[in-house]
Design a protein around this motif. Sequence first.
Motif, short mmCIF file in Angstrom:
data_model
loop_
_atom_site.label_atom_id
_atom_site.label_comp_id
_atom_site.label_asym_id
_atom_site.label_seq_id
_atom_site.Cartn_x
_atom_site.Cartn_y
_atom_site.Cartn_z
N GLY A 77 30.35 -80.22 10.28
CA GLY A 77 31.38 -81.04 10.11
C GLY A 77 32.76 -80.14 9.95
O GLY A 77 33.76 -80.47 9.50
N GLY A 78 32.21 -78.65 9.80
CA GLY A 78 33.31 -77.66 9.65
C GLY A 78 33.83 -77.60 8.10
O GLY A 78 33.74 -78.40 7.52
N GLY A 79 34.84 -76.59 7.98
CA GLY A 79 35.62 -76.47 6.93
C GLY A 79 36.40 -78.02 6.54
O GLY A 79 36.62 -78.66 5.60
N THR A 80 36.82 -78.57 7.70
CA THR A 80 37.61 -79.92 7.69
C THR A 80 36.73 -80.92 7.06
O THR A 80 37.15 -81.71 6.44
CB THR A 80 37.91 -80.07 9.01
OG1 THR A 80 38.77 -79.26 9.50
CG2 THR A 80 39.03 -81.46 8.98
N PHE A 83 36.83 -80.70 3.46
CA PHE A 83 37.99 -81.27 2.81
C PHE A 83 37.81 -82.75 2.21
O PHE A 83 38.36 -83.18 1.16
CB PHE A 83 39.24 -81.32 3.71
CG PHE A 83 39.62 -79.91 4.46
CD1 PHE A 83 39.28 -78.87 3.83
CD2 PHE A 83 40.44 -79.93 5.60
CE1 PHE A 83 39.64 -77.48 4.44
CE2 PHE A 83 40.91 -78.48 5.92
CZ PHE A 83 40.34 -77.37 5.37
N TRP A 105 45.87 -74.39 5.70
CA TRP A 105 44.72 -74.95 5.35
C TRP A 105 44.59 -75.83 3.99
O TRP A 105 43.85 -76.69 4.00
CB TRP A 105 43.52 -74.02 5.59
CG TRP A 105 43.52 -73.63 7.02
CD1 TRP A 105 43.66 -72.25 7.61
CD2 TRP A 105 42.98 -74.58 8.10
NE1 TRP A 105 43.87 -72.54 9.09
CE2 TRP A 105 43.01 -73.73 9.35
CE3 TRP A 105 42.29 -75.77 8.10
CZ2 TRP A 105 42.93 -74.35 10.65
CZ3 TRP A 105 42.05 -76.31 9.31
CH2 TRP A 105 42.29 -75.57 10.74
N CYS A 150 42.51 -72.07 -1.12
CA CYS A 150 41.90 -71.48 0.05
C CYS A 150 41.94 -70.08 -0.37
O CYS A 150 42.92 -69.34 -0.54
CB CYS A 150 42.95 -71.99 1.14
SG CYS A 150 42.51 -71.21 2.65
N ASN A 152 41.61 -67.66 1.84
CA ASN A 152 42.45 -66.74 2.68
C ASN A 152 43.02 -67.81 3.78
O ASN A 152 42.16 -68.36 4.34
CB ASN A 152 41.36 -65.76 3.47
CG ASN A 152 42.10 -64.80 4.55
OD1 ASN A 152 42.85 -64.07 4.17
ND2 ASN A 152 41.91 -65.27 5.70
N THR A 154 44.27 -68.52 6.99
CA THR A 154 44.14 -67.85 8.12
C THR A 154 45.17 -67.94 9.17
O THR A 154 45.58 -66.85 9.73
CB THR A 154 42.96 -68.95 8.90
OG1 THR A 154 41.92 -69.07 8.24
CG2 THR A 154 42.39 -68.00 10.19
N ASP A 175 37.72 -72.46 -0.50
CA ASP A 175 37.57 -72.40 0.97
C ASP A 175 37.43 -71.20 1.27
O ASP A 175 38.54 -70.36 1.28
CB ASP A 175 38.69 -73.07 1.82
CG ASP A 175 38.63 -72.89 3.12
OD1 ASP A 175 37.60 -72.42 3.65
OD2 ASP A 175 39.53 -73.84 3.81
N SER A 177 36.47 -69.96 4.29
CA SER A 177 36.13 -70.06 5.72
C SER A 177 36.43 -68.69 6.64
O SER A 177 35.78 -68.28 7.46
CB SER A 177 36.93 -71.16 6.61
OG SER A 177 36.62 -72.37 6.03
N SER A 178 37.62 -68.23 5.97
CA SER A 178 38.15 -67.05 6.79
C SER A 178 37.82 -65.66 6.15
O SER A 178 38.41 -64.67 6.58
CB SER A 178 39.49 -67.15 7.53
OG SER A 178 40.22 -67.53 6.36
N GLN A 198 32.13 -69.75 11.70
CA GLN A 198 32.50 -69.20 12.91
C GLN A 198 33.47 -67.99 12.95
O GLN A 198 33.96 -67.77 14.12
CB GLN A 198 33.11 -70.24 13.70
CG GLN A 198 34.34 -71.07 13.43
CD GLN A 198 34.10 -72.24 12.42
OE1 GLN A 198 33.23 -72.37 11.80
NE2 GLN A 198 35.07 -73.07 12.31
N LYS A 199 33.59 -67.58 11.90
CA LYS A 199 34.80 -66.36 11.77
C LYS A 199 33.88 -65.02 11.20
O LYS A 199 33.68 -64.26 12.28
CB LYS A 199 35.83 -66.54 10.91
CG LYS A 199 36.70 -67.57 11.21
CD LYS A 199 37.49 -68.23 10.20
CE LYS A 199 38.00 -69.46 10.44
NZ LYS A 199 38.84 -69.91 11.52
N1 PMP Z 1 39.83 -73.38 6.28
C1 PMP Z 1 40.26 -72.34 7.06
C2 PMP Z 1 40.80 -71.29 5.77
C3 PMP Z 1 40.41 -72.31 8.29
O1 PMP Z 1 40.71 -71.04 8.79
C4 PMP Z 1 39.70 -73.37 9.03
C5 PMP Z 1 39.45 -72.93 10.59
N2 PMP Z 1 40.28 -72.21 11.18
C6 PMP Z 1 39.23 -74.39 8.50
C7 PMP Z 1 39.31 -74.34 7.17
C8 PMP Z 1 39.02 -75.62 9.16
O2 PMP Z 1 37.59 -75.25 9.63
P1 PMP Z 1 36.80 -76.06 10.88
O3 PMP Z 1 37.81 -76.03 12.10
O4 PMP Z 1 35.45 -75.35 10.80
O5 PMP Z 1 36.96 -77.68 10.50
#
Ligand code: PMP
Length: 369
Positions: A77-80, A83, A105, A150, A152, A154, A175, A177-178, A198-199
């Motif tokens: 489900g990613g960072g999103t 959330f 973000w 957050c 960082n 992005t 967060d 993620s980046s 993915q980063k």
């Molecule tokens: N948080 C940050 C800081 C991000 O850079 C991103 C994606 N670029 C996300 C959350 C969202 O991540 P995802 O696309 O994996 O849902």
Amino acid sequence: MSLEGRKINFAAGPAKLPEEVLLKMQEEQLNFNGLGVSVIEMSHRSKEFGVLLNETISLIRELMNVPDNFEILFMQGGGTGQFAAIPLNLKGNHDHADYIVTGAWSSKAAEEAEKYIKVKKVFQPSKPYVTVPDQEKWVHDEKAAYLYYCANETVHGIEFTPTAPESHNVPLVADVSSNFMARPFDFKDHGVVFGGAQKNLGAAGLTIVIVRKDLIGKQQAITPAVFSYKEMIANNSLYNTPPTGGIYTTNLVLKWIKSKGGLQAIYELNLQKSGLIYGIIDNSNGFYHCAVDKRYRSIMNVCFRIGGPSGNEDLEAEFLKGAADRNMISLKGHRSVGGIRASLYNAITLEETQVLATWMNEFQKAHSA
Ligand code: PMP
């Protein structure tokens, strides 16, 4: 098995992976560990995959120095997805959560959270995002379920440095993620630390969530099972089929980070890389312009305009074209910010950064003649 034809890839994510990792993946693609199948063809419940999964968890714990009172989860489900998962899992008996909004973000995170918890922003965010407002003036609440930030941003190139925000006795949610494993991380005061892989850590599809044990079990009744930290922990991240290929990729990236000397060594290199580019910006007499407050400049995503604070789009297009001619790709800034963004994640080498630096110097010279 050739690296010929590869570009210098400054993408913001999905992003460059270390060549060593890609070559290893290629080597093992048809036959992983002599098992006669690829990792992505194996059962997630096989003994062999279990070994890989547990080794990956151990590597994260070792490299990030994750304290024993935290669990490490692999989710999707990613960072999103997080959330939503954050307020779903952490609300407990609390009425609200506090959010620090410093860019696109954290703004999205606050917006999504509003579906599941009352959100209070510790200051009124103001655009354009260029800094972290003075912490003394924040309005928070010790009754909040958590304080979200957050680490960082992005899109805007804003990083909390060198430390996390003051928590004021509520669990911090970060967060990362980046900037995951871009520098040593202090878990002090944190409740949840999460990010997509993915980063800095691998392929899209794997979300790594590090949760303090005492926060587990407070989920709302409507929490989907795949988003429930409790459910995931009870099943060692095998509640359902996990992103097996993603876990494998991250396993190789973690071994690569270890081979480079771990997070301190990676951090020093990241400082060197970003310092090189910021140095050119600062010495360009305003030809290159970075709007971000120097205290919070990201070492991962270096954002700048060319030809003045608002940028000259013709110059920027010419810069990008020249970069492409020199084998460099994905340097265009996010559409909401414009200009240039050089993402200098862990896999980007100093030599690759130097190619960019050389082009920046050359470009400025050509235009100031
Ligand atoms: N948080 C940050 C800081 C991000 O850079 C991103 C994606 N670029 C996300 C959350 C969202 O991540 P995802 O696309 O994996 O849902």
